[in-house]
Design an enzyme around this catalytic site. Structure first.
Site, PDB file in Angstrom:
ATOM      1  N   ASP A 161     -76.427  -0.645  51.584  1.00 26.18           N
ATOM      2  CA  ASP A 161     -75.068  -1.142  51.852  1.00 26.18           C
ATOM      3  C   ASP A 161     -74.761  -1.143  53.348  1.00 26.18           C
ATOM      4  OD1 ASP A 161     -72.054  -1.457  51.479  1.00 26.18           O
ATOM      5  OD2 ASP A 161     -72.690  -1.319  49.394  1.00 26.18           O
ATOM      6  N   HIS A 219     -67.274  -0.287  53.160  1.00 23.41           N
ATOM      7  CA  HIS A 219     -67.793  -0.622  51.832  1.00 23.41           C
ATOM      8  C   HIS A 219     -68.846   0.393  51.364  1.00 23.41           C
ATOM      9  CE1 HIS A 219     -70.062  -3.112  48.893  1.00 23.41           C
ATOM     10  NE2 HIS A 219     -68.903  -3.699  48.675  1.00 23.41           N
ATOM     11  N   SER A 547     -68.486  -4.728  43.192  1.00 24.30           N
ATOM     12  CA  SER A 547     -69.143  -3.658  43.963  1.00 24.30           C
ATOM     13  C   SER A 547     -68.724  -2.291  43.442  1.00 24.30           C
ATOM     14  CB  SER A 547     -68.739  -3.731  45.436  1.00 24.30           C
ATOM     15  OG  SER A 547     -69.216  -4.886  46.037  1.00 24.30           O
TER      16      SER A 547
END
Ligand SMILES: *[C@@H]1O[C@H](CO)[C@@H](O)[C@H](O)[C@H]1NC(C)=O
Ligand SMILES: *[C@@H]1O[C@H](CO)[C@@H](O)[C@H](O)[C@H]1NC(C)=O
Ligand SMILES: *[C@@H]1O[C@H](CO)[C@@H](O)[C@H](O)[C@H]1NC(C)=O
Ligand SMILES: *[C@@H]1O[C@H](CO)[C@@H](O)[C@H](O)[C@H]1NC(C)=O
Ligand SMILES: *[C@@H]1O[C@H](CO)[C@@H](O)[C@H](O)[C@H]1NC(C)=O
Length: 766
Positions: A161, A219, A547
């Site tokens: 990520d 994220h 996600s």
């Protein structure tokens, strides 16, 4: 059935306390340009697939041998600029490398012996909205899976990520066991304090160099903490209450591979070469699970580093989990749809952060907002709608230019949600003198609402309520409205429902294997954040997306894997799929928030994940390396793509080939029509329940289709025993034949009285 999962994931979502905040100014999002993405001014990077070096294909390949072999495909080692051509040499994910070359040079390479294919690398995205807010924590574990699985202790989740914020309290290592002996990864920051027994390692891959894996985006930190955040004792984020929060597998380890970087436009982006490098390293480091909330929807199945890297992963027993992407509600725009990956769609769960809109003296519409100013008076004020002031067909969504033409002083302003980000929309209304904002969903956004921390009192309404308020506005002389903040409500009965943004099947590139596999919570998910947000400087943030759904599932996989150490990736996926549920809390079929109708298999897959039930599937649908090779040969119809995926020379005319529907998958997808009036598929199930168990079949026929299962009873004498059965799909006589393109659904369930394994079936008429 839904209660178990709701208990489990409620842990992460801290109760939002409704209290007053000082007047808020928008949080400026500090974007560091990390130069992510492909630089069009530079020599392009190609991913080159080659055969194994001749003569040594039967012994383990040494990196040095591989490197020499790979170099032999390049004209020389350096570009005219002096930059090295070779970007990465791979061993685990593919037999091949990433190198800088001109298209002409690639053409020359194509004639070399051992060359298979070269593709210029592409960009991938993690597309999630962020919704700053601030919270206090609650709740205690009340879940047996947690204790049966030691909360995931010993499992390593590899997070591919945007990096991590290593010092976030979610990654403290209180109570964590030391790393398993197999762990062989590295920590960029050294091992003192930053990496610890929770966060075992962190590295970054950027165009052949290894920069700081710190998460400038957020994220990666968010998904890592949802999957395996540790307990935070006495977390005090609102300046008020303290409590306990954690991820799904609080005792699992994390290994972070940063491959996503912020590009000059402020968007997080990653490239094929870096993604391959991240997965390569994760495999070498011996992670157990790959958490990949990333993808690119326009890929052909066999040109995706996530698809190909995941195949390498399953051959090592690693479970790959990836997101479906956020391209709903349009069908068939999805990513990562290979049968060896566990693909997750996003759904709501039973919590709402309520901001009610009161219309005149009439109805109350229950919208959402994370900003809950308790002091905001819920008195009626004039309702404004920039829409009818314009000659255009639709409002532009509260663009500043549009609002400036109006006198909005002390009005409550309605805005459609397109064109701008919600924080900008809110700022525009505030600057234009508006007192509050009502966000409207039009049809493409359906019934999904989000809890944002807006800069002014706001409420986000679903599509149904949007129609109500517009109707009211249009038919009322002096329309007024008020917003009343009602705080956090649990037990919303319409949950779970598929989020409108969640990508949908059918996959157009995998031969009809149903995707997603399952859905999991992915709307308004609260988890760790690298920077403080909101006026109370919270270090937690709300995000929505597939996600977030994926990170729930990868944490749950860590729990299952710990409970059943020798289960294969396919077995774990099977257990999760056949025990998923399809009813909401009211007992009605799970709906799709797009149109409010029942969700189809292309929206919810097998259904909503139920971690507790997944520990007791009774039977599983096992798949091994050769099953996938047979599927790949049947599906690809040529040798090269198969070779690229399995990393071995393959002549498909010398092995069994099967059609995709014959893969021993825990769901069924067949086509009937033309001269094909019946399809027969085979499945084989393995007993992981009790010795001496008997299962009987229970079929819900797709409308217009006859389904015959033979045998109707499965008898297992021992644990581990395998039994096969056949399913025949045929057109039902006497009924009009469904038109081409129509899709009909059913279910096939095996019931032992103690265990229940349910599979979705879909028949497409051609
Ligand atoms: C390698 O080849 C390129 C042309 O493809 C050339 O510009 C460059 O100077 C060469 N490098 C060396 C070290 O010879
Ligand atoms: C939370 O932090 C604030 C200051 O940041 C402090 O005044 C308060 O006592 C803390 N509350 C708890 C319950 O720890
Ligand atoms: C829209 O929101 C309202 C809350 O006011 C709720 O009652 C209704 O069920 C929602 N509609 C759908 C189709 O989800
Ligand atoms: C693959 O096997 C078939 C049948 O044995 C043979 O005819 C064919 O030449 C082989 N193809 C390659 C590329 O080796
Ligand atoms: C079915 O129809 C296709 C053309 O539509 C034809 O190519 C094929 O041979 C037919 N199959 C059978 C079994 O008749």
């Amino acid at each position: 059935m839904g209660a178990a999962i709701l208990n489990l994931f409620v842990l992460l979502f801290l109760i939002f306390s409704s209290h007053s905040f000082p007047s808020v100014h928008s949080q400026q999002f500090p974007i560091t340009n990390e130069g992510g993405g492909i630089d069009p001014t530079k020599t392009p990077v190609y991913i080159v697939h080659v055969e194994k070096p001749h003569g040594i294909s039967n012994r383990p390949l040494r990196l040095r041998d591989l490197k020499n072999w790979y170099m032999s495909f390049l004209p020389n080692a350096t570009l005219a600029s002096g930059e090295s051509r070779m970007v990465y040499t791979y061993r685990e994910v593919i037999t091949g490398f990433a190198a800088r070359q001109s298209p002409k040079e690639v053409e020359a390479m194509e004639s070399l012996d051992g060359f298979i294919e070269a593709n210029p690398e592409k960009e991938h995205y993690t597309s999630t909205t962020y919704t700053p807010t601030f919270l206090s924590l609650n709740d205690k574990p009340s879940n047996t899976l947690w204790y049966d699985s030691s909360m995931g202790a010993g499992q390593i989740i590899g997070v591919i990520d945007s990096g991590i914020s290593p010092n976030h309290p979610s990654f403290n290592d209180n109570g964590m066991p030391p790393p398993p002996v197999k762990w062989s990864g590295k920590c960029y920051w050294g091992n003192a304090r930053t990496c610890n027994n929770k966060l075992l390692g962190a590295v970054a891959f950027r165009n052949g160099v290894y920069p700081d894996p710190y998460d400038n985006d957020g994220h990666g930190t968010h998904v890592a903490s949802t999957a395996a955040g540790n307990f935070i004792n006495n977390a005090n984020v609102t300046g008020q209450a303290a409590g306990i929060a954690s991820g799904m597998a609080p005792r699992a380890h994390l290994a972070v591979y940063k491959i996503s970087f912020i590009n000059p436009s402020g968007i997080s982006v990653s490239t094929d070469a870096d993604i391959y490098a991240g997965i390569e390293q994760a495999i070498r480091d011996h992670v157990d699970i790959l958490q990949m909330s990333i993808g690119f929807v326009k890929y052909q199945l066999y040109n995706s580093p996530i698809v190909i890297g995941s195949f390498a992963a399953i051959t090592k027993g690693i479970v790959p989990c990836a997101c479906m992407m956020n391209m709903g509600p349009t069908p068939s725009i999805l990513a990562n749809d290979a049968p060896w990956i566990l693909i997750v769609g996003a759904s709501t769960f039973d919590r709402k952060i309520m901001a009610s809109v009161l219309l005149g003296k009439g109805s109350e519409l229950a919208g959402e907002s994370a900003y809950q100013p308790g002091t905001f008076p819920s008195t009626q004020i004039p309702l404004a709608f920039p829409f009818d002031q314009l000659s255009t067909v639709k409002s532009t969504g509260c663009h500043l230019g549009e609002l400036k033409k109006l006198n909005l002083r002390d009005n409550i302003v309605m805005c459609y949600r397109f064109g701008l980000k919600d924080d900008e929309r809110g700022r525009n209304v505030l600057i234009s003198g508006g007192k509050a904002m009502i966000l409207l969903n039009d049809m493409p956004e359906g019934e999904t609402t989000k809890a944002y921390a807006h800069v002014l009192p706001s409420s986000h309404l679903n599509n149904t309520d949007t129609n109500v308020i517009i109707e009211y506005y249009s038919n009322t002389a002096n329309p007024t409205a008020a917003i009343k903040f009602r705080g956090t409500l649990f037990g919303i009965n319409s949950a779970p429902a598929v989020a409108t943004f969640s990508s949908r099947g059918p996959s157009l590139t995998n031969g009809g294997i149903i995707k997603p596999d399952v859905i999991a919570p992915g709307v308004n998910i609260l988890a760790a954040w690298p920077r403080t947000v909101g006026p109370t400087k919270s270090i937690f943030n709300f995000l929505s997306g597939t996600s977030m759904a994926t990170s729930h599932v990868s944490g749950i996989v860590a729990l299952l894997r710990n409970k059943y150490l020798n289960w294969s990736p396919a077995a774990i996926k099977s257990a999760i799929m056949t025990t998923a549920y399809t009813l909401d809390r009211k007992g009605n079929p799970i709906t799709d928030e797009y149109e409010g109708t029942s969700a189809t298999v292309f929206e919810q897959g097998a259904g909503h994940i139920d971690p507790e039930a997944a520990t007791k599937p009774g039977i599983i649908y096992e798949l091994n390396y050769y099953d996938y090779v047979h599927y790949l040969c049947g599906y690809c119809k040529s040798n090269s793509p198969v070779q690229m995926i399995i990393k071995t020379k393959m002549n498909c005319s010398q092995v069994k080939t099967i059609e995709p529907e014959q893969l021993n998958y825990p769901s069924f997808s067949v086509s009937i029509g033309g001269n094909i009036t019946e399809v027969q598929v085979k499945r084989k199930v393995t007993n992981v329940g009790d010795a001496g168990s008997t299962y009987t079949v229970d079929v819900k026929d797709p409308e217009g289709v006859r389904v015959e299962v033979t045998p109707q009873t499965l008898q297992f004498n021992q644990v581990g025993e395998e039994v096969s059965y056949e399913v025949k799909f045929s057109l039902k006589g006497g009924l009009p034949k469904p038109a081409a393109g129509e899709v009909r659904e059913g279910r096939l369930n095996w019931d032992s009285g103690k265990y229940y394994a349910s599979s979705p079936m879909v028949v497409t008429f051609v």
